[in-house]
Design a protein around this motif. Sequence first.
Motif, mmCIF file in Angstrom:
data_model
loop_
_atom_site.group_PDB
_atom_site.id
_atom_site.type_symbol
_atom_site.label_atom_id
_atom_site.label_comp_id
_atom_site.label_asym_id
_atom_site.label_seq_id
_atom_site.Cartn_x
_atom_site.Cartn_y
_atom_site.Cartn_z
ATOM 1 N N UNK A 5 124.743 73.751 -0.079
ATOM 2 C CA UNK A 5 125.626 73.741 -1.185
ATOM 3 C C UNK A 5 125.323 75.126 -2.083
ATOM 4 N N UNK A 6 126.218 75.205 -2.867
ATOM 5 C CA UNK A 6 126.279 76.242 -4.026
ATOM 6 C C UNK A 6 126.008 75.603 -5.436
ATOM 7 N N UNK A 7 126.822 76.213 -6.288
ATOM 8 C CA UNK A 7 126.853 75.447 -7.755
ATOM 9 C C UNK A 7 127.800 74.473 -7.756
ATOM 10 N N UNK A 32 133.151 63.021 -1.961
ATOM 11 C CA UNK A 32 131.945 62.604 -1.371
ATOM 12 C C UNK A 32 131.608 61.229 -1.836
ATOM 13 N N UNK A 33 131.762 61.035 -3.149
ATOM 14 C CA UNK A 33 131.269 59.717 -3.486
ATOM 15 C C UNK A 33 132.127 58.652 -4.079
ATOM 16 N N UNK A 34 132.448 57.708 -3.021
ATOM 17 C CA UNK A 34 133.605 56.718 -3.312
ATOM 18 C C UNK A 34 133.408 55.644 -4.379
ATOM 19 N N UNK A 35 132.266 55.869 -4.869
ATOM 20 C CA UNK A 35 132.145 54.986 -6.222
ATOM 21 C C UNK A 35 132.867 55.301 -7.325
ATOM 22 N N UNK A 36 133.411 56.388 -7.411
ATOM 23 C CA UNK A 36 134.207 56.951 -8.304
ATOM 24 C C UNK A 36 135.615 56.604 -8.169
ATOM 25 N N UNK A 37 136.127 55.585 -9.156
ATOM 26 C CA UNK A 37 137.389 54.698 -8.917
ATOM 27 C C UNK A 37 138.530 55.841 -8.847
ATOM 28 N N UNK A 73 125.589 69.058 0.680
ATOM 29 C CA UNK A 73 124.688 68.305 -0.506
ATOM 30 C C UNK A 73 123.656 67.823 0.182
ATOM 31 N N UNK A 74 122.418 68.000 -0.188
ATOM 32 C CA UNK A 74 121.262 67.416 0.460
ATOM 33 C C UNK A 74 121.378 65.712 0.283
ATOM 34 N N UNK A 75 121.099 65.190 1.325
ATOM 35 C CA UNK A 75 121.079 63.815 1.020
ATOM 36 C C UNK A 75 119.730 63.120 0.650
ATOM 37 N N UNK A 76 118.614 64.085 0.699
ATOM 38 C CA UNK A 76 117.164 63.487 0.250
ATOM 39 C C UNK A 76 117.078 62.977 -1.159
ATOM 40 N N UNK A 77 116.766 61.885 -1.310
ATOM 41 C CA UNK A 77 116.550 61.267 -2.570
ATOM 42 C C UNK A 77 115.429 62.055 -3.492
ATOM 43 N N UNK A 78 115.682 62.162 -4.612
ATOM 44 C CA UNK A 78 115.052 62.723 -5.603
ATOM 45 C C UNK A 78 114.507 62.027 -6.473
ATOM 46 N N UNK A 79 113.229 62.067 -7.260
ATOM 47 C CA UNK A 79 112.880 61.154 -8.192
ATOM 48 C C UNK A 79 113.362 61.354 -9.469
ATOM 49 N N UNK A 80 113.523 60.248 -10.191
ATOM 50 C CA UNK A 80 114.544 60.421 -11.489
ATOM 51 C C UNK A 80 113.673 59.821 -12.498
ATOM 52 N N UNK A 81 113.578 60.407 -13.752
ATOM 53 C CA UNK A 81 113.142 59.686 -15.017
ATOM 54 C C UNK A 81 114.000 59.427 -15.931
ATOM 55 N N UNK A 82 114.134 58.332 -16.618
ATOM 56 C CA UNK A 82 115.329 57.913 -17.405
ATOM 57 C C UNK A 82 114.765 57.829 -18.745
ATOM 58 N N UNK A 83 115.135 58.537 -19.888
ATOM 59 C CA UNK A 83 114.596 58.420 -21.056
ATOM 60 C C UNK A 83 115.600 58.079 -22.148
ATOM 61 N N UNK A 101 114.586 71.915 -6.129
ATOM 62 C CA UNK A 101 114.069 70.638 -5.770
ATOM 63 C C UNK A 101 114.338 70.127 -4.275
ATOM 64 N N UNK A 102 115.001 70.895 -3.504
ATOM 65 C CA UNK A 102 115.297 70.318 -2.253
ATOM 66 C C UNK A 102 115.094 71.739 -1.214
#
Length: 388
Positions: free
Chosen positions: A192-194, A238-243, A60-70, A178-179
């Motif tokens: 990464x794949x799908x 990968x993401x330890x923020x998931x409890x 999984x790429x670790x490059x941050x990507x711009x995100x807009x939230x609406x 995007x990457x």
Amino acid sequence: MTGIVTGRLDVPEADLSVPGGLPDPLVCEDGTPVRTPEQWWERRRPELLDLFERQMFGRTPSTPVEVRTQVVEVSEDALSGRATRQVVRLSFGPDGSSTTVDVLVHLPNAASGPAPVFLALNFRGNHAVEAGPTDGADLPAKAWPLAAMIERGYGVATACYEDVDPDVDDFGNGVHPLFYAAGQTRPGPQEWGAVGAWAWGLSRILDHLLENPRVDPNRVVVVGHSRLGKAAMWAAAQDQRFAMAVSNNSGCGGVALSRRRVGETVEAITGRFPHWFCPTFATYANREEALPIDQHQLVALVAPRPVYIASAQDDGWADPYGEFLGGRYASPVYHLLGVEGLAATEQPALSEPVPSRLGYHIRPGGHALTGYDWERFADAADRHLGRP
Ligand code: GCU
């Protein structure tokens, strides 16, 4: 990497269809035994993550990507006044328009503080999740029991998986481009794949949820059914923020052991869905014994966080017993980290959930995410994360 699996777990021969046992989550690739939590965190866990990246899901790429939230819609009296319903559009990419994901969130109005949330991607669009009556029974087959989860104190967040990455063997759409480096048109052999993209999407939705003061940041549970169960497990690994993580009928490439070759095999899955994994995974078709990993180690990567594995009796393609063993053989890592693993050495009877920290049930019926399954996920979250 040597390609030689040095540590073997003792597994009854009848449970696997290939020689050589299972790779031991607690033996490093160079044969060093893992005896302390420090060795797990500092050495073996990163090594296993790296193996899953390079051999199976791709990196999984670790490059941050711009995100807009609406914020697209908000209603504070959804589900007969019991929930606040929001639709939030996340747009990824420099111009904010490359890929957009609509996240549907329901949060309980009765909560006295931040609420725990189940986050799950869906197959057919957010409208299908909330279709049908919101009170009482007779939910359409694909709808989710939103009212029941809200009643139990849980929020539910979802988005359509194809918003993140369309489920086709085409890497010109979704988040992959995007990457890309200049001139690149598809991911490289170990990129990464799908499934990796869907897992990435889950983490981006989590980023958004964590900004909401009504969401308990320590109690976001990632749930997934079938191919999305594979993605949920990979996201939690990968993401330890998931409890906590929930695998519902995730099967091959999820929590079912590849070395069993029961139901869907590496050959079958990589033949029909070449875009799900990195191309390297397909090279293990019919030589699963050469895989340096197996799916119990994917479960182990979530330790010591709770994992709940749900199987269905008639879901032979997902190999229910293989899913059970995926949990069972992850247990040594839970024990090393000082918590209980799967408190069953035999697969339990139908509809008799094993409520341990690594939990499991098998219910009657086929491949589906049912109201019964959701109720058991909430039971497990109540027990291991605290009842809301
Ligand atoms: C197919 C595929 C499985 C997958 C399932 C699903 O059956 O072979 O690996 O889990 O689709 O996503 O429903």
